[in-house]
Structure formats: C-alpha cells, structure tokens
Design a protein around this motif. Structure first.
Motif: not given
Length: 278
Positions: A207, A217, A220, A223-224, A236, A239-240, A243-244, A252, A256
């Motif tokens: 990630s 993308t 994410l 991360g998910e 995690a 990181r998500c 990314a968002c 989103k 997170f």
C-alpha cells in the motif's frame, strides 16, 4: 602497489597466497554467508595505473549481486565471504584468482595481479529463498510452514532494501512475490495467525509503495486487504485515507483517517493528514 603485494602482514584467505586481505575498517555482525546477495562498492587496480580499471563507486546505490551467479571473479567471492556489514577492506588477487594467464585484453594484461578495494554496504542471506523458488509448485506446497514464512520474510527484506534505495517497482515485485507463497491452508488457528501476521506486513508495504508510485487506487486495494486481516490497524486505515485523499474521495478519506485517529489520537502523521483534508 608493490609494497602491498609483497607485504607479509596481509591475511592469507585462500591458503596458497592467491587471495590476501588487509582490513581497513572493521564491520559488525556476522560474515557474509554462502549464497547471499550483497551490495558492495568496489574498485579494481592494476600496477602502474592510478585510476581503477573497474569500479562501481560512482553509483549512489549499487544493486544487490548474488554470490556464485552475478560475481564471476573467484578471488572477489572468496574475499566477500570473509566480510561483515560496514567493513572496508583491500584484497590482493594473484592471476589464478583474478583474470588468469590470458588476462582480459586490452584492459587486463596476461598474468596480472590485481588489487581490489571493497566496502560491504549490506547483504541478505538469500540462499534458502532462492532455492525455494527453484522448486516446482508441488515441492513448494510440501514445505513446512515455518520455512515458507522465513522465505516470505527474506523476500520482504529484499523489498525493504529496494524501497530504501528508491527502486519502487522492484520493491513492489518483491513484496508481491512474497505474498504469492502465503496462500496456504493452515492446520490450526495458531498457524493462521502466523500467516496473517506475515501477510499484513506485506500488504502494508505494498500500500505504501503504490502511494509512492502515485497509484492510489492500488494503494487503497492493498490497504483494504490489510484491514480484512486487522480492521483496527492504524497504519492500514491511514494508508487508505491517504489513497482516498489522492483520489479526491474526501468523505471516504475522512472516514478512514478519523478511524485511525481514534486508535492513535496523538499520531502526528494522521493528524497532519486530517488538517490537509480540511
């Protein structure tokens, strides 16, 4: 050159005087094991020449070279196996341990004795990992779990080394290679926990690497996947959220990041990312 070649103070590594060593700066830890992959800086010198006939010292981050495969000079391999991380040494190789009676015209004259100065930057014990990936899928499947986990960890360390050297695509491939062998069927909950712990580190690294590659993308996605293993993992979630934010999916991203902040309320990076989002 001649004073070093004739010196009796050098350590005889080969037993016949063909490879001799002068340690200029000691290293730390264990010596390089057989089959390891090494990152070294080196320069080779001939008599009556001030400049090296070969060197990689101009490179800021030399790549990893595998002993017995990428290093073809016999004397150099003998010498490297005596070195420790951080060590700087000088070696004298007679022709039989260097370029032989024929030499390598026009650069190396016949029967040339050469001197090499070598700095051991880093090494990874990759012998077991390399042997594992040469096996068939059926043979790999028969490997004990602890050995598979060790191989995965070695590949992760390779990826970490490449990441530190900013070779991000290569690092990403190493992480994926490690992840590919962790699709195991555990025989107990304890084994599943061990597999998940190994997977989690790789997913978090993937990630982060994809974020650095400006591919949010993918960052994410990994991360998910890490959150599927541990839904309260602050890294995690962070990181998500990053990314968002890169994808301009602000709702989103906030979700997170707020979840990450609840777990680590005083985390400087998480709080800064929330300020950036605001």
């Amino acid at each position: 050159f001649q004073s070093l070649v004739r010196s009796r103070r050098l350590q005889d590594l080969s037993g016949d005087g063909g490879v001799r060593k002068q340690e200029l700066r000691p290293g730390t830890g264990q010596a390089v094991p057989l089959g390891a992959s090494v990152a070294v800086k080196f320069s080779g010198y001939l008599e009556h020449q001030d400049k090296p006939f070969c060197t990689n010292c101009c490179s800021k981050s030399p790549g990893l070279m595998k002993l017995g495969k990428d290093i073809t000079l016999l004397g150099l391999e003998v010498g490297l196996l005596t070195m420790k991380k951080g060590e700087l040494s000088r070696f004298v190789f007679t022709p039989s341990y260097a370029y032989g009676q024929q030499g390598c015209p026009p650069l190396i004259p016949p029967s040339a004795t050469v001197i090499f100065e070598v700095e051991m930057l880093d090494f990874l014990d990759s012998a077991e990992s390399d042997a594992f990936f040469e096996l068939t899928a059926e043979q790999q499947a028969a490997f004990p779990l602890q050995k598979v986990l060790k191989v995965a960890d070695t590949e992760r360390q390779f990826g970490n080394y490449l990441y530190r050297k900013r070779h991000l695509d290569d690092a990403k491939d190493r992480y994926k290679k490690a992840l590919s062998i962790l699709r195991l069927s555990p025989s107990s909950e304890a084994e599943q926990r061990q597999i998940n712990a190994s997977k989690l580190l790789l997913l978090l690294n993937l990630s982060l690497t994809y974020l650095k590659l400006e591919r949010p993308t993918k960052a994410l996605v990994y991360g998910e996947k890490a959150l599927e293993i541990d839904q309260r993992n602050a890294k995690a979630l962070f990181r998500c959220g990053q990314a968002c934010l890169c994808m301009t999916e602000y709702i989103k991203a906030r979700d997170f990041l707020v979840r990450a902040q609840r777990i680590q309320p005083f985390n400087h990076d998480i709080n800064n990312e929330l300020k950036k989002l605001a």
